[in-house]
Design a protein around this motif. Structure first.
Motif, short mmCIF file in Angstrom:
data_model
loop_
_atom_site.label_atom_id
_atom_site.label_comp_id
_atom_site.label_asym_id
_atom_site.label_seq_id
_atom_site.Cartn_x
_atom_site.Cartn_y
_atom_site.Cartn_z
N ARG A 98 73.10 -20.12 -36.60
CA ARG A 98 73.51 -20.98 -35.33
C ARG A 98 72.23 -21.30 -34.67
O ARG A 98 72.20 -22.31 -34.30
CB ARG A 98 74.32 -20.11 -34.73
CG ARG A 98 75.89 -19.86 -34.76
CD ARG A 98 76.62 -19.28 -33.95
NE ARG A 98 76.06 -17.87 -33.48
CZ ARG A 98 76.40 -16.76 -33.84
NH1 ARG A 98 77.33 -16.67 -34.56
NH2 ARG A 98 75.87 -15.53 -33.17
N GLN A 99 71.27 -20.37 -34.76
CA GLN A 99 69.85 -20.93 -34.05
C GLN A 99 69.42 -22.06 -34.99
O GLN A 99 68.63 -22.86 -34.23
CB GLN A 99 68.87 -19.69 -34.24
CG GLN A 99 69.58 -18.37 -33.29
CD GLN A 99 68.52 -17.26 -33.10
OE1 GLN A 99 67.59 -17.20 -34.38
NE2 GLN A 99 68.75 -16.51 -32.37
N LEU A 100 69.57 -22.09 -36.23
CA LEU A 100 68.79 -23.09 -37.16
C LEU A 100 69.58 -24.40 -36.83
O LEU A 100 69.09 -25.32 -36.48
CB LEU A 100 69.08 -22.85 -38.52
CG LEU A 100 68.64 -23.93 -39.37
CD1 LEU A 100 66.86 -24.23 -39.03
CD2 LEU A 100 68.86 -23.51 -40.97
N GLN A 101 71.00 -24.27 -36.61
CA GLN A 101 71.61 -25.67 -36.20
C GLN A 101 71.13 -25.98 -34.83
O GLN A 101 71.25 -27.21 -34.70
CB GLN A 101 73.12 -25.24 -36.32
CG GLN A 101 73.55 -25.11 -37.65
CD GLN A 101 75.11 -24.62 -37.74
OE1 GLN A 101 75.63 -24.19 -36.72
NE2 GLN A 101 75.87 -24.49 -39.07
N GLN A 102 71.20 -25.15 -33.85
CA GLN A 102 70.86 -25.62 -32.52
C GLN A 102 69.39 -26.13 -32.46
O GLN A 102 68.91 -27.37 -32.00
CB GLN A 102 70.90 -24.33 -31.67
CG GLN A 102 70.56 -24.75 -30.05
CD GLN A 102 70.79 -23.52 -29.30
OE1 GLN A 102 70.65 -22.50 -29.75
NE2 GLN A 102 71.11 -23.77 -28.06
N ALA A 103 68.31 -25.53 -33.10
CA ALA A 103 67.01 -26.02 -33.13
C ALA A 103 66.99 -27.24 -34.08
O ALA A 103 66.27 -28.32 -33.49
CB ALA A 103 66.26 -24.87 -34.05
N GLU A 104 67.72 -27.69 -34.97
CA GLU A 104 67.72 -29.10 -35.70
C GLU A 104 68.11 -29.90 -34.77
O GLU A 104 67.80 -30.95 -34.76
CB GLU A 104 68.44 -28.72 -36.90
CG GLU A 104 68.60 -29.89 -37.78
CD GLU A 104 69.33 -29.98 -38.77
OE1 GLU A 104 69.38 -30.79 -39.85
OE2 GLU A 104 70.28 -28.92 -39.11
N LYS B 186 65.88 -33.15 -33.60
CA LYS B 186 66.42 -34.60 -33.91
C LYS B 186 66.38 -35.54 -32.64
O LYS B 186 66.35 -36.49 -32.92
CB LYS B 186 67.66 -34.57 -34.79
CG LYS B 186 67.44 -34.01 -36.20
CD LYS B 186 68.59 -34.00 -36.79
CE LYS B 186 68.36 -33.74 -38.45
NZ LYS B 186 69.69 -33.76 -39.39
N ASN B 187 67.07 -34.62 -31.67
CA ASN B 187 66.84 -35.53 -30.33
C ASN B 187 65.80 -35.49 -29.54
O ASN B 187 65.75 -35.89 -28.22
CB ASN B 187 68.12 -34.96 -29.49
CG ASN B 187 69.57 -35.29 -30.09
OD1 ASN B 187 70.05 -36.22 -30.06
ND2 ASN B 187 69.96 -34.42 -31.20
N GLY B 188 64.72 -34.97 -29.96
CA GLY B 188 63.35 -35.03 -29.28
C GLY B 188 63.34 -34.08 -28.39
O GLY B 188 62.28 -34.22 -27.30
N ILE B 189 64.09 -33.06 -28.06
CA ILE B 189 64.03 -32.15 -27.07
C ILE B 189 63.09 -30.92 -27.15
O ILE B 189 62.46 -30.59 -26.47
CB ILE B 189 65.55 -31.84 -26.52
CG1 ILE B 189 66.43 -32.83 -26.18
CG2 ILE B 189 65.53 -30.32 -25.48
CD1 ILE B 189 67.86 -32.31 -26.02
N SER B 190 62.96 -30.26 -28.47
CA SER B 190 62.23 -29.36 -28.91
C SER B 190 61.36 -29.90 -29.92
O SER B 190 61.38 -30.84 -30.55
CB SER B 190 62.96 -28.22 -29.56
OG SER B 190 63.80 -28.47 -30.61
N SER B 191 60.17 -28.90 -30.26
CA SER B 191 59.09 -29.57 -30.96
C SER B 191 59.46 -29.22 -32.47
O SER B 191 60.43 -28.12 -32.82
CB SER B 191 57.66 -28.74 -30.63
OG SER B 191 58.12 -27.28 -30.83
N GLU B 192 58.76 -29.64 -33.49
CA GLU B 192 58.83 -29.33 -34.84
C GLU B 192 58.66 -28.00 -35.09
O GLU B 192 59.36 -27.32 -36.13
CB GLU B 192 57.95 -30.45 -35.65
CG GLU B 192 57.99 -30.06 -37.19
CD GLU B 192 57.24 -30.98 -37.98
OE1 GLU B 192 57.29 -30.94 -39.17
OE2 GLU B 192 56.57 -31.82 -37.34
N ARG B 193 57.75 -27.37 -34.36
CA ARG B 193 57.18 -25.87 -34.66
C ARG B 193 58.60 -24.97 -34.57
O ARG B 193 58.83 -24.08 -35.14
CB ARG B 193 56.25 -25.51 -33.54
CG ARG B 193 55.97 -23.96 -34.10
CD ARG B 193 54.67 -24.08 -32.75
NE ARG B 193 54.36 -22.29 -32.94
CZ ARG B 193 53.40 -21.58 -32.08
NH1 ARG B 193 52.80 -22.52 -31.05
NH2 ARG B 193 52.95 -20.52 -32.42
#
Length: 365
Positions: free
Chosen positions: A125-131, A135-142
């Motif tokens: 679930r955390q991976l899906q949320q981070a992805e 992709k929407n530019g809200i969080s970093s690639e890190r």
């Protein structure tokens, strides 16, 4: 008086001479020993030959299973034995239940599996949320990469527990920790080191069961120091048992030990035998006859032709129907039905090897 003494001496000389002549006449008048037509049907005549010298060594041995054709069943988890469903000597099929064990290790594996499954679900679930956020530019690639690594770790942990259960808990009925031991191959139970109620440990070095197909077996024979030089790899071997009197099992010496047994000071040799009908069983006592063709040769005759009389050996030499002779021979040794002669006979001569004792008695009179 003197004339009377001379007369008596002369008379005595004539008397002795007459007796000698009488004995000679009786000896010449005595009929020769001949082989009649009826007797010729009862005897057997063999020709003296040159043959390779065979050597035989009689040993005691014991049947064992073939270590190269067995499967040993070891415990993959510790626990208490609840039930043993086979006995020593039983025939088992692949996949058949051998024993049932109640194992805390197996139960613990299922507990760990539930934990890793929960961790995996959270990481997914955390991976899906981070992805989505990345992709929407809200969080970093890190943040996205870290979530992916956490998911992969949870996935690996879950896979590890499942594989452990597949190995250690194969056949288990569930999280209650029941561990079922099954036969990995078909065959016969030749070793059993488990009983109901006992506790086994995972680090136990002994196998619980040993299963063998028994299509061929090993016979371990004992060789004393004085006979070590008489046994080599490849020599022919004949094995007999008390269980099957008159039946011989033929094999070859497959291995000769390089050391002596420290307890009984014997050398072990291994004979490999095919086991048709599965007649030979582990722990059977056997007699092993090792045969070797030595490179030397000697004059040989059938052992039945030899007559032992007054600590000497004789044969009846047959030159013709009425030309028979008793001849003393020097025996080197006898192997089976062949006797090797050191002196007394030459190749090509003929000897009687059946019912010759009748002629021996007649010729000896």
């Amino acid at each position: 008086m003197k004339r009377q003494i001379i007369t008596l001496v002369i008379a005595g000389i004539f008397l002795i001479s007459a007796c000698k002549e009488k004995k000679s006449e009786d000896s010449q008048a005595k009929s020769k020993v001949c082989v009649s037509d009826s007797l010729s049907k009862l005897i057997k005549i063999d020709t003296v030959k040159i043959a390779n010298v065979k050597d035989e060594l009689s040993l005691s041995g014991e049947v064992s299973f073939n270590d190269n054709r067995v499967v040993k069943v070891f415990p993959f988890a510790s626990g208490q034995v609840m039930e043993v469903r086979v006995s020593l000597g039983d025939k088992v099929a692949r996949g058949q239940t051998l024993a049932v064990i109640r194992s805390a290790d197996v139960a613990g594996n299922y507990t760990d599996l539930e934990t890793t499954r929960s961790d995996l679900a959270v990481a997914k679930r955390q991976l899906q949320q981070a992805e989505y956020l990345y992709k929407n530019g809200i969080s970093s690639e890190r943040d996205y990469t870290e979530a992916k690594e956490n998911y992969n770790k949870a996935l690996s942990a879950t896979r590890k527990i499942r594989e452990q259960i597949a190995i250690n808990g194969r056949g288990s009925t569930g999280a209650n920790g029941t561990y079922i031991i099954k036969a990995p191959e078909s065959g016969f139970v030749v070793e059993k080191n488990i009983s109901a109620g006992s506790y086994i440990r995972q680090d136990n070095g002994a196998s619980l069961f040993t299963i063998s197909d028994m299509k061929d077996v090993w016979v371990w024979a004992n060789v004393f120091e004085s006979d070590i030089a008489k046994v080599k790899t490849g020599y022919a071997a004949k094995v007999t048992t008390l269980a099957y009197p008159g039946k011989e099992f033929e094999g070859k010496v497959d291995e000769v030990s390089s050391v002596l047994d420290p307890e009984n000071k014997v050398m072990k040799v291994k004979v490999v035998l095919p086991n048709p009908g599965l007649l030979l069983k582990p722990e059977m006592f056997t007699n092993v006859l090792i045969t070797n063709n030595e490179p030397s040769s000697s004059v040989a005759i059938p052992s039945d032709a030899v007559i032992f009389d007054s600590s000497k050996n004789y044969v009846i030499v047959y030159n013709g129907q009425c030309d028979l002779h008793i001849r003393e021979i020097n025996v080197i040794k006898s192997v089976g039905n062949i006797t090797y002669i050191g002196s007394g006979l030459k190749p090509g001569e003929r000897v009687i090897s059946k019912n010759q004792i009748l002629l021996y008695n007649a010729l000896s009179e």
